[in-house]
Scaffold this motif. Structure first.
Motif, short mmCIF file in Angstrom:
data_model
loop_
_atom_site.label_atom_id
_atom_site.label_comp_id
_atom_site.label_asym_id
_atom_site.label_seq_id
_atom_site.Cartn_x
_atom_site.Cartn_y
_atom_site.Cartn_z
N VAL A 66 4.01 -3.51 11.15
CA VAL A 66 4.73 -3.23 10.13
C VAL A 66 4.35 -4.41 8.97
CG1 VAL A 66 7.16 -3.63 8.71
CG2 VAL A 66 6.77 -2.33 10.86
N GLU A 115 7.64 -8.93 1.83
CA GLU A 115 8.89 -8.83 1.53
C GLU A 115 9.73 -8.05 2.37
OE1 GLU A 115 6.34 -6.72 1.17
OE2 GLU A 115 6.90 -4.82 0.12
N ILE A 116 9.44 -7.81 3.64
CA ILE A 116 9.93 -7.03 4.49
C ILE A 116 10.80 -7.94 5.28
CG2 ILE A 116 10.03 -5.26 6.40
CD1 ILE A 116 8.85 -4.61 3.51
N ARG A 125 14.69 -4.53 2.88
CA ARG A 125 14.91 -4.28 4.45
C ARG A 125 13.96 -3.07 4.98
NH1 ARG A 125 19.63 -3.82 8.01
NH2 ARG A 125 18.28 -3.28 10.16
N ALA A 138 12.60 -0.23 6.76
CA ALA A 138 13.10 1.05 7.04
C ALA A 138 12.38 1.74 8.38
CB ALA A 138 12.90 1.90 5.74
N PHE A 139 11.29 1.17 8.67
CA PHE A 139 10.23 1.75 9.65
C PHE A 139 10.82 1.22 11.01
CE2 PHE A 139 7.64 2.19 5.79
CZ PHE A 139 7.48 3.66 5.69
N GLY A 141 2.80 0.47 5.27
CA GLY A 141 2.56 -0.46 4.02
C GLY A 141 1.09 -0.80 3.88
N GLY A 142 0.69 -1.31 2.98
CA GLY A 142 -0.67 -1.78 2.64
C GLY A 142 -1.88 -0.80 2.79
N SER A 171 -2.33 1.26 0.26
CA SER A 171 -2.92 1.75 -1.10
C SER A 171 -4.15 0.69 -1.31
CB SER A 171 -1.66 1.56 -2.08
OG SER A 171 -2.13 1.88 -3.22
N ASP A 175 -3.03 -4.97 -0.33
CA ASP A 175 -3.10 -3.86 0.72
C ASP A 175 -4.30 -3.97 1.28
OD1 ASP A 175 -0.76 -2.92 -0.58
OD2 ASP A 175 -1.80 -1.61 -2.11
N PRO A 217 -1.30 8.14 0.04
CA PRO A 217 -2.22 7.04 0.55
C PRO A 217 -2.51 6.96 1.96
CG PRO A 217 -0.65 6.15 -1.14
CD PRO A 217 -0.04 7.39 -0.49
N LEU A 262 0.59 4.38 7.40
CA LEU A 262 1.51 4.92 6.82
C LEU A 262 1.84 4.35 5.35
CD1 LEU A 262 3.94 6.02 9.49
CD2 LEU A 262 2.03 7.45 8.62
N PRO A 263 1.83 4.96 4.21
CA PRO A 263 2.22 4.42 3.05
C PRO A 263 3.91 3.70 3.01
CG PRO A 263 1.89 6.70 2.48
CD PRO A 263 1.74 6.51 3.91
N ALA A 266 7.92 8.26 1.78
CA ALA A 266 6.23 8.72 1.56
C ALA A 266 5.60 8.57 2.95
CB ALA A 266 5.58 7.77 0.60
#
Ligand SMILES: Nc1nc2c(c(=O)[nH]1)N[C@H]1C(S)=C(S)[C@@H](COP(=O)(O)OP(=O)(O)OC[C@H]3O[C@@H](n4cnc5c(N)ncnc54)[C@H](O)[C@@H]3O)O[C@H]1N2
Ligand code: MOO
Length: 430
Positions: A218, A222-223, A235, A237-238, A282-283, A285, A290, A315, A330-331, A336
């Protein structure tokens, strides 16, 4: 205790990937598919999963629920294994009235004595039919009177003429399946009903696919992993649900790593492990922070699919590391990312487990739904009275719509009118 078997495509800890073929070498040289067609990307994901494959193991039938069968299950004997009564009543031979002999209960084995004409025996549901039986007269349809010769059975007046017809209420040996016939095909998931069928066919152990391991990375400075994030942070979400989702699909979730927005840390997070699949969130894009794509390439991997013509989820990246592990990026926008998982992750998992890709469903739109103009638009929808209606509050970064959805409409570029059939993905949790 499960016992390991020599796997067809490699053992649990040695590489699970098949040896390189000419097709592999050609594929290795192929450029990534950029902005791929959604349907084609799903086919590629399924094939990529299938190339990794996984070994097989033999497990006790009772421990095999949810696993994917690797070797066909066949009937080990006729099903049913003997002709039996389907009703409580009397096994009778010839025409009535019938002089009754001793009762036959379920569990009585080796009934050798042939029923003579005009005789019968009380019989329980599931009990073995004696040789010579013409039919079973159900208990509601018979009357027994005491005579000097013994109990005498007659058809009750209310039973109607001609009762019992020949063969009535007899389950015939082998009528469901003959010994050796196919019961459950390799590549199918062992559902409770299939387990019951295998058990009825005499199976004690089955050969199933090893559960491929999946790790999660993940990404994002910022997570945060718990509580209400302070402004500027978000927060995760994954992390709380992707491992459980993949476990429910038949994989073994082997850890979630949270990694900041650093290329070096991302490269390290992708480093060697014993998984078959790494899911990165994340990352994906092309912003300055990213790093999913660059890290994949820096690890000696290659990109198979670089973006898919879908909204949201565009993306998404599918890649393969140098050691053969698949990477699905995964975006970061939560809806998404989830829709990208439903689109590419699901067929990829089917491929990893050696099963055919699940077919798309379809729904009837209750209202017009606009398309994205280019590629497909994925629209979370609820289904009521056979019609699918888009959910409120759906955007790449919102989850309320997806959380309420029964299905996800795969809307073509020009959209659909009310009443049109639309291809649909049913989330595995819906
Ligand atoms: N110049 C461009 N910018 C963006 C493009 C583009 O094509 N060009 N694509 C947009 C689209 S579409 C998406 S989707 C996102 C994809 O972003 P990334 O995969 O690179 O993800 P991040 O930038 O790291 O985060 C995006 C967004 O999601 C939040 N996020 C990330 N991880 C989580 C998590 N675990 N739980 C909850 N939320 C998460 C993150 O805070 C951001 O708000 O890029 C667009 N930009
Ligand atoms: O994947 Mo993005 O908007 O399409 O969230």
């Amino acid at each position: 205790m499960p016992t390991s078997r020599t796997p067809s495509t490699g053992s649990r800890h040695s590489p699970r990937r098949s040896p390189a073929t000419h097709a592999d070498l050609a594929a290795a040289a192929a450029p990534p598919l950029v902005d791929a067609d959604w349907f084609q990307a799903r086919t590629i994901a399924h094939a990529a999963g299938g190339r990794v494959g996984s070994g097989v193991e033999e497990v006790a039938l009772a421990a095999s629920a949810g696993r994917t069968l690797a070797v066909d299950v066949v009937a080990r004997g006729n099903m049913p294994g003997f002709s039996s009564s389907a009703m409580d009543g009397w096994a009778v031979a010839g025409d009535g009235p019938w002089l009754l002999g001793p009762a036959i209960t379920a569990g009585t084995v080796g009934i050798a004595a042939t029923l003579g004409d005009h005789t019968g025996r009380p019989i329980a549901t599931g009990a073995m039919i004696p040789p010579g039986t013409r039919a079973v007269l159900r208990s509601e349809h018979g009357v027994v009177t005491a005579t000097a010769r013994g109990p005498l059975l007659s058809v009750a007046g209310h039973a109607g003429a001609g009762q019992p017809v020949d063969g009535a209420h007899i389950r015939v040996e082998g009528e469901e399946a003959a010994a050796g016939s196919l019961l459950v095909r390799a590549g199918t998931v062992l559902t409770p009903a299939r387990l019951a069928l295998a058990a009825a066919g005499g199976t004690d152990a089955v050969v199933v696919r090893l559960r491929p391991r999946v790790r999660f990375v993940v990404l994002g400075d910022e997570i945060v992993g718990e509580g209400v994030a302070i402004p500027g942070l978000v927060r995760d979400a994954f992390g709380p649900q992707l491992p459980a989702l993949l476990e429910s699909l038949g994989l073994r979730a082997a850890g979630v790593r949270h990694v900041g927005d650093s290329l070096d840390l991302t490269i390290r997070a992708l480093g060697t492990d014993d998984s078959e699949l790494v899911v990165v969130t994340g990352g994906s894009s092309r912003g300055a922070t990213d790093h999913a794509r660059s890290a994949l390439l820096a690890c000696g991997g290659r990109v198979l699919v670089d973006g898919v013509a879908m909204r949201p989820g565009h993306p998404v990246i599918l890649g393969r590391l140098g050691d053969g592990r698949l990477v699905l990026c995964l975006p970061g926008n939560p809806a998404a990312g989830m829709l990208a998982f439903l689109s590419l992750g699901m067929p990829l998992v089917d491929g990893l487990l050696g099963r055919p890709a699940a077919a798309l469903g379809s729904e009837t739109a209750s209202v017009p739904v606009a398309g994205a103009g280019h590629g497909v638009r994925l629209v979370a929808a609820t289904v009521a009275d056979g019609r699918a209606t888009p959910c409120d509050k759906q955007s790449p970064a919102m989850l309320i719509g997806l959380a309420a959805a029964d299905t996800v409409l795969v809307v073509p570029p020009d959209g659909v009118a009310a009443g049109d059939r639309v291809p649909a993905l049913r989330p595995p949790w819906a």
